[in-house]
Design a protein around this motif. Structure first.
Motif, mmCIF file in Angstrom:
data_model
loop_
_atom_site.group_PDB
_atom_site.id
_atom_site.type_symbol
_atom_site.label_atom_id
_atom_site.label_comp_id
_atom_site.label_asym_id
_atom_site.label_seq_id
_atom_site.Cartn_x
_atom_site.Cartn_y
_atom_site.Cartn_z
ATOM 1 N N TRP A 83 0.836 -1.197 0.000
ATOM 2 C CA TRP A 83 0.000 0.000 0.000
ATOM 3 C C TRP A 83 0.876 1.254 0.000
ATOM 4 C CZ3 TRP A 83 -0.360 3.754 3.874
ATOM 5 C CH2 TRP A 83 -1.349 4.721 3.665
ATOM 6 N N MET A 84 1.899 1.263 0.832
ATOM 7 C CA MET A 84 2.795 2.415 0.905
ATOM 8 C C MET A 84 3.553 2.607 -0.408
ATOM 9 S SD MET A 84 4.160 2.052 4.804
ATOM 10 C CE MET A 84 4.967 3.637 4.891
ATOM 11 N N ALA A 85 3.969 1.524 -1.041
ATOM 12 C CA ALA A 85 4.679 1.621 -2.322
ATOM 13 C C ALA A 85 3.760 2.194 -3.403
ATOM 14 C CB ALA A 85 5.211 0.246 -2.731
ATOM 15 N N THR A 86 2.496 1.773 -3.405
ATOM 16 C CA THR A 86 1.528 2.308 -4.367
ATOM 17 C C THR A 86 1.308 3.793 -4.127
ATOM 18 O OG1 THR A 86 0.428 0.173 -4.534
ATOM 19 C CG2 THR A 86 -0.851 2.095 -5.216
ATOM 20 N N LEU A 87 1.178 4.170 -2.877
ATOM 21 C CA LEU A 87 1.000 5.578 -2.519
ATOM 22 C C LEU A 87 2.213 6.399 -2.960
ATOM 23 C CD1 LEU A 87 -0.856 7.583 -0.995
ATOM 24 C CD2 LEU A 87 0.476 7.041 1.051
ATOM 25 N N ALA A 88 3.409 5.887 -2.711
ATOM 26 C CA ALA A 88 4.631 6.590 -3.112
ATOM 27 C C ALA A 88 4.708 6.729 -4.626
ATOM 28 C CB ALA A 88 5.858 5.855 -2.575
ATOM 29 N N TRP A 91 2.411 9.512 -5.776
ATOM 30 C CA TRP A 91 3.018 10.827 -5.517
ATOM 31 C C TRP A 91 4.156 11.121 -6.483
ATOM 32 C CZ3 TRP A 91 1.286 14.963 -3.349
ATOM 33 C CH2 TRP A 91 0.270 14.867 -2.402
ATOM 34 N N ASP A 92 4.952 10.116 -6.803
ATOM 35 C CA ASP A 92 6.041 10.308 -7.768
ATOM 36 C C ASP A 92 5.489 10.733 -9.126
ATOM 37 O OD1 ASP A 92 7.975 9.687 -5.890
ATOM 38 O OD2 ASP A 92 8.247 7.617 -6.581
ATOM 39 N N ARG A 93 4.384 10.090 -9.559
ATOM 40 C CA ARG A 93 3.763 10.462 -10.843
ATOM 41 C C ARG A 93 3.239 11.896 -10.791
ATOM 42 N NH1 ARG A 93 2.352 5.104 -10.699
ATOM 43 N NH2 ARG A 93 0.355 5.445 -9.661
ATOM 44 N N ARG A 94 2.595 12.264 -9.698
ATOM 45 C CA ARG A 94 2.071 13.623 -9.559
ATOM 46 C C ARG A 94 3.200 14.647 -9.588
ATOM 47 N NH1 ARG A 94 -1.848 11.979 -4.655
ATOM 48 N NH2 ARG A 94 -3.477 11.015 -5.911
#
Length: 120
Positions: A83-88, A91-94
């Motif tokens: 979940w944290m990796a997906t969230l990161a 954010w990286d894409r944004r």
């Protein structure tokens, strides 16, 4: 998936519980009494912390005779890490999009300034 992640993050928010997980990861399995020997808290406090970790799916207890031996369960940690990796990654894409927009605006501004300077 948010609820199990919330429980894991809540459980990991306490430094004593993180220390318990560290101790169990090193030892493989231990009783509350053994764990209390390495912590500045009572055995009863260790049992309460282990109950929170168990409810979050981070440890499991198995009765062996008169004692309960606790071990780390990695599935909840793995799910939280995913979940944290997906969230990161989100954010990286944004941030990459924001950077691209800023760079495009900067390039357009530089081109406009160059055109003004060339027409003088």
């Amino acid at each position: 998936m948010a609820e199990p992640v919330d429980e894991v993050l809540t459980a990991l928010a306490d430094p004593t519980r993180r220390r318990l997980l560290d101790l169990l990861a090193v030892r493989g399995a231990a009783s509350a009494t053994e764990l209390a020997g390495d912590l500045p808290v009572t055995r009863q406090a260790v049992v309460k912390h282990l109950a929170v970790l168990d409810a979050a799916g981070l440890v499991t207890g198995r009765r062996t005779g008169r004692e309960v031996r606790y071990e780390v369960r990695s599935a909840a940690l793995d799910a939280t890490a995913r979940w944290m990796a997906t969230l990161a990654a989100d954010w990286d894409r944004r941030l990459a999009r924001i950077k691209a927009v800023a760079e495009a605006a900067e390039a357009a501004e530089a081109a406009e300034a160059a055109a003004r300077d060339g027409s003088r």
